[in-house]
Scaffold this motif. Structure first.
Motif, mmCIF file in Angstrom:
data_model
loop_
_atom_site.group_PDB
_atom_site.id
_atom_site.type_symbol
_atom_site.label_atom_id
_atom_site.label_comp_id
_atom_site.label_asym_id
_atom_site.label_seq_id
_atom_site.Cartn_x
_atom_site.Cartn_y
_atom_site.Cartn_z
ATOM 1 N N PRO A 248 0.802 -1.229 0.000
ATOM 2 C CA PRO A 248 0.000 0.000 0.000
ATOM 3 C C PRO A 248 0.835 1.280 0.000
ATOM 4 O O PRO A 248 0.434 2.292 -0.595
ATOM 5 C CB PRO A 248 -0.843 -0.142 1.273
ATOM 6 N N THR A 249 2.004 1.254 0.637
ATOM 7 C CA THR A 249 2.859 2.455 0.649
ATOM 8 C C THR A 249 3.191 2.922 -0.773
ATOM 9 O O THR A 249 3.289 4.125 -1.037
ATOM 10 C CB THR A 249 4.154 2.176 1.452
ATOM 11 N N SER A 273 -2.206 -4.647 -5.193
ATOM 12 C CA SER A 273 -1.706 -4.267 -3.862
ATOM 13 C C SER A 273 -1.872 -5.432 -2.910
ATOM 14 O O SER A 273 -2.852 -6.173 -2.966
ATOM 15 C CB SER A 273 -2.475 -3.054 -3.337
ATOM 16 N N GLY A 274 -0.916 -5.571 -1.994
ATOM 17 C CA GLY A 274 -1.009 -6.619 -0.985
ATOM 18 C C GLY A 274 0.060 -6.480 0.064
ATOM 19 O O GLY A 274 0.834 -5.521 0.049
ATOM 20 N N SER A 275 0.080 -7.423 0.987
ATOM 21 C CA SER A 275 1.032 -7.524 2.110
ATOM 22 C C SER A 275 0.590 -6.747 3.336
ATOM 23 O O SER A 275 1.104 -6.969 4.427
ATOM 24 C CB SER A 275 2.464 -7.082 1.767
ATOM 25 N N ALA A 276 -0.300 -5.792 3.159
ATOM 26 C CA ALA A 276 -0.811 -4.975 4.262
ATOM 27 C C ALA A 276 -2.141 -4.387 3.794
ATOM 28 O O ALA A 276 -2.403 -4.357 2.584
ATOM 29 C CB ALA A 276 0.183 -3.856 4.593
ATOM 30 N N PRO A 277 -2.967 -3.916 4.735
ATOM 31 C CA PRO A 277 -4.276 -3.403 4.321
ATOM 32 C C PRO A 277 -4.157 -2.144 3.461
ATOM 33 O O PRO A 277 -3.420 -1.223 3.807
ATOM 34 C CB PRO A 277 -4.973 -3.062 5.646
ATOM 35 N N LEU A 278 -4.893 -2.133 2.373
ATOM 36 C CA LEU A 278 -4.986 -0.940 1.530
ATOM 37 C C LEU A 278 -6.178 -0.147 2.041
ATOM 38 O O LEU A 278 -7.307 -0.653 2.050
ATOM 39 C CB LEU A 278 -5.226 -1.352 0.072
ATOM 40 N N TYR A 298 -4.794 -11.000 -0.836
ATOM 41 C CA TYR A 298 -4.414 -11.273 0.547
ATOM 42 C C TYR A 298 -3.643 -12.592 0.585
ATOM 43 O O TYR A 298 -4.044 -13.559 -0.067
ATOM 44 C CB TYR A 298 -5.690 -11.339 1.382
ATOM 45 N N GLY A 299 -2.541 -12.584 1.330
ATOM 46 C CA GLY A 299 -1.768 -13.809 1.441
ATOM 47 C C GLY A 299 -0.887 -13.787 2.662
ATOM 48 O O GLY A 299 -0.912 -12.848 3.462
ATOM 49 N N VAL A 394 2.802 -5.998 13.850
ATOM 50 C CA VAL A 394 2.744 -4.677 13.226
ATOM 51 C C VAL A 394 3.218 -4.846 11.784
ATOM 52 O O VAL A 394 4.200 -5.565 11.543
ATOM 53 C CB VAL A 394 3.672 -3.667 13.949
ATOM 54 N N ILE A 395 2.525 -4.236 10.824
ATOM 55 C CA ILE A 395 3.014 -4.301 9.435
ATOM 56 C C ILE A 395 3.381 -2.883 9.010
ATOM 57 O O ILE A 395 2.529 -2.007 8.889
ATOM 58 C CB ILE A 395 1.982 -4.914 8.473
ATOM 59 N N SER A 396 4.675 -2.680 8.824
ATOM 60 C CA SER A 396 5.212 -1.352 8.511
ATOM 61 C C SER A 396 5.721 -1.355 7.071
ATOM 62 O O SER A 396 6.690 -2.061 6.762
ATOM 63 C CB SER A 396 6.360 -1.061 9.488
ATOM 64 N N GLY A 397 5.038 -0.613 6.209
ATOM 65 C CA GLY A 397 5.468 -0.567 4.801
ATOM 66 C C GLY A 397 5.547 -1.948 4.182
ATOM 67 O O GLY A 397 6.354 -2.188 3.299
ATOM 68 N N GLY A 398 4.704 -2.861 4.637
ATOM 69 C CA GLY A 398 4.682 -4.219 4.073
ATOM 70 C C GLY A 398 5.652 -5.175 4.753
ATOM 71 O O GLY A 398 5.667 -6.364 4.440
ATOM 72 N N PHE A 399 6.461 -4.685 5.664
ATOM 73 C CA PHE A 399 7.354 -5.573 6.422
ATOM 74 C C PHE A 399 6.712 -5.907 7.766
ATOM 75 O O PHE A 399 6.228 -5.000 8.459
ATOM 76 C CB PHE A 399 8.710 -4.909 6.701
ATOM 77 N N ASN A 400 6.775 -7.177 8.139
ATOM 78 C CA ASN A 400 6.191 -7.582 9.415
ATOM 79 C C ASN A 400 7.162 -7.348 10.558
ATOM 80 O O ASN A 400 8.341 -7.690 10.454
ATOM 81 C CB ASN A 400 5.855 -9.069 9.404
ATOM 82 N N VAL A 401 6.640 -6.812 11.631
ATOM 83 C CA VAL A 401 7.453 -6.620 12.834
ATOM 84 C C VAL A 401 6.682 -7.252 13.986
ATOM 85 O O VAL A 401 5.517 -6.882 14.225
ATOM 86 C CB VAL A 401 7.689 -5.122 13.117
ATOM 87 N N TYR A 402 7.287 -8.215 14.643
ATOM 88 C CA TYR A 402 6.623 -8.848 15.776
ATOM 89 C C TYR A 402 7.027 -8.126 17.052
ATOM 90 O O TYR A 402 8.203 -8.099 17.422
ATOM 91 C CB TYR A 402 6.924 -10.352 15.818
ATOM 92 N N PRO A 403 6.049 -7.487 17.733
ATOM 93 C CA PRO A 403 6.352 -6.670 18.905
ATOM 94 C C PRO A 403 7.204 -7.398 19.930
ATOM 95 O O PRO A 403 8.114 -6.809 20.502
ATOM 96 C CB PRO A 403 4.959 -6.347 19.462
#
Ligand code: MCA
Ligand code: AMP
Length: 503
Positions: A248-249, A273-278, A298-299, A394-403
């Motif tokens: 989405p970014t 678009s994918g990897s994070a919500p648009l 979605y995947g 957390v999904i930041s710019g399509g990259f996953n970050v596990y808190p």
């Protein structure tokens, strides 16, 4: 000699003598299919010479370039297990993956050779210009290599995804997982040999590697192969291209640019678009400017692609469309319209986490459905809406970050009592990684010091964009941190900010 190697047969066999362009580079260079596969076979010989056998892991952490893609293809020829890593990962992170996966060979940028050598596996190097000892060794090899037979259920790749426990898990993907999804998507999205895809994603994740690259191979199409997303380069290439795949970014950045007009995209037939919500507003803004509907899909790394907006028919903002052909999707314990955890089953779904049978068992239902951890509902017309996540991610710019992974690093610092990492709405990245930190009474801890310490250990994209100090973390009666309250309290942090991202 006839071989049976699902990915080779499905994606590469028919392209061996094909002079058509596969990759077009920004400097005007063109790599034909024939040339690319010849280089891949030379690489396969080098890898075999280094002792890589079918089923062995080849760990690759190199910059995006045609040669890097050729290592993936070489690994298919060889029946090896391709294991790409984010180039942003630090030495610590590389060490973890290498120890866990026990690769027969590690391929890194020349600047990382020393760090990789200490891990104990064999190391070769490749830089973005094709320099380093790997490509040089390949040039000295003949370009014939008979593909090794592999069964459909044999592993083709391992992609690490972080976990809610903070411990990364290697998702094991088979030849059949990858090929079935590539063929389904090629058909669903109508890719043909006439297509030219703008490829500006990284090639160490499902999106840029398996969705984008495998579709192009399956369709015998070509890609404008860019090192990264850059709006100027995208606009320059739109008149030559037919399609773009992005997170989405990409689309919010394009919408922010006055050059985005119907004329600018007149040659394009598909934006994915994918990897994070648009956001529905991004979908609407893009349509208002271009007259085109973005196709959202979605995947997950574990499942490849699960659903897609229709190619024909209405692409509905805020939904991820319908289950792809051959893929079963259900909402756990849910009737139509109810929200529940999304579960999925099909040839696209991975076989489990590398050397983690218990964890694997926990994430599948007895009838074989995989539990995604995403919350969704089907509407009356059958469109799937993703409404949230049951997993702490957390999904930041399509990259996953596990808190949990970030919290563990922050909590280990002197002077820190505890922390909670959350994602807050961010105008560019979708969600901004944010840490709420409680200090020990009287401790002298600053945001700068925290960022400096964890900067050695965590990839840049996982590091909080902001650190907020608090007296205490809100907890429920069970003692669990109530992250929803933290998100609510700070939800405007990035949206109100003038200068973003300073700690
Ligand atoms: C870069 N930075 C980031 C990110 N990317 N920080 C947080 N989140 C990010 N995603 C850091 C940079 O290191 C830099 O740090 C600073 O932020 C600004 O960089 P900038 O130049 O603005 O970033 P960029 O290089 O333009 O990258 C933004 C991007 C990129 C284009 C959104 O992150 C990207 O290509 N994302 C795609 C990820 C992707 O492919 N995901 C698919 C996963 P500093 O300057 O301070 O050092 S596969 C998946 O999720 C499933 C299977 C699926 O459904 O597809
Ligand atoms: P990964 O672990 O990188 O494979 O990320 C997979 C996760 O990304 C999914 O479980 C979803 O939470 C999220 N995701 C992927 N595509 C979409 C989408 N179109 N809309 C919302 N979330 C998505």
């Amino acid at each position: 000699m006839t071989t049976c190697n699902r990915l080779y047969d499905g994606l590469l066999r028919a392209r061996v003598d094909d002079g058509r362009p596969f990759l077009r580079l920004p400097d005007g260079q063109v790599w034909s299919y024939a040339q690319t596969l010849a280089h891949a076979r030379q690489l396969a010989r080098v890898l075999a010479g280094q002792g890589v056998r079918p089923g062995d892991r080849v760990l690759v952490q190199v910059k995006k370039c045609p040669h890097a893609l050729c290592i993936y293809l070489a690994s298919i020829y060889l029946g090896a297990v391709y294991l790409p890593l984010n180039t942003a990962y630090t030495r610590n992170e590389l060490e973890f993956f290498a120890t866990d996966a026990e690769p027969a060979l590690i391929i890194v940028d020349p600047s990382q050779r020393d760090a990789a050598t200490t891990i104990g596996a064999k190391v070769m190097t490749l830089d973005a210009a094709g320099g380093g000892d790997l490509a040089a060794a390949a040039e000295a090899e003949p370009d014939d290599f008979e593909p090794v037979s592999r069964a459909p259920d044999d592993l083709a790749a391992i992609l690490y995804t972080s976990g809610t426990t903070g411990r990364s898990k290697g998702a094991m993907l088979t030849h059949d997982n990858l090929l079935s999804n590539a063929l389904t998507l090629t058909e669903a999205w109508r890719f043909t040999a006439d297509d030219v895809l703008i490829h500006a994603l990284p090639i160490f994740h499902t999106h840029g590697l398996f969705v984008a690259t495998n579709i192009i191979l399956a369709a015998a199409a070509s890609m404008i192969f860019l090192p990264k997303f850059d709006a100027n380069t995208i606009f320059e290439n739109l008149p030559e291209a037919t399609s773009l795949m992005g997170v989405p970014t990409f689309y919010t950045r394009l919408c922010d640019d006055p050059r985005l007009t119907a004329d600018a995209v007149a040659h394009m037939r598909l934006f994915v678009s994918g990897s994070a919500p648009l956001l529905a507003e991004t979908f609407a803004a893009f349509e208002a400017r271009t007259g085109k509907w973005i196709l959202e899909r979605y995947g997950m790394t574990e499942t490849n692609m699960i659903t897609s907006s229709p190619y024909d028919g209405e692409r509905r903002a805020g939904t991820v469309g319908f289950p792809l052909p051959g893929v079963a999707v259900r909402i756990a314990d849910g009737e139509t319209g109810e929200v529940g955890v999304i579960e999925v089953k099909g040839p696209n779904v991975f076989t489990g986490y590398w050397r983690m049978p218990e964890k694997t068992a926990e994430e599948f239902r007895a009838d074989g459905f995989f539990i995604t951890g995403d919350l969704g509902r089907f509407d009356d017309d059958g469109y799937l809406h993703i409404v949230g996540r049951a997993k702490d991610l957390v999904i930041s710019g399509g990259f996953n970050v596990y808190p949990k992974e970030v919290e563990t690093e922050i909590d280990a610092l002197a002077g820190v009592l505890e922390s909670a990492v959350i994602g807050l709405p961010h105008p560019d990245l979708g969600e901004g990684v944010t840490a709420v930190v409680v200090k020990h009474p009287g401790a002298d801890v600053t945001a700068e010091a925290i960022l400096m310490e964890i900067g050695q250990r965590l990839a840049r994209f996982k590091q909080p964009k902001r650190i907020i100090f608090a007296e205490a973390l809100p907890r429920n009666a069970m003692g669990k941190v109530q992250k929803s309250l933290l998100r609510k309290a700070h939800q405007k942090l990035y949206l109100n900010a003038q200068g973003l991202d300073s700690a």
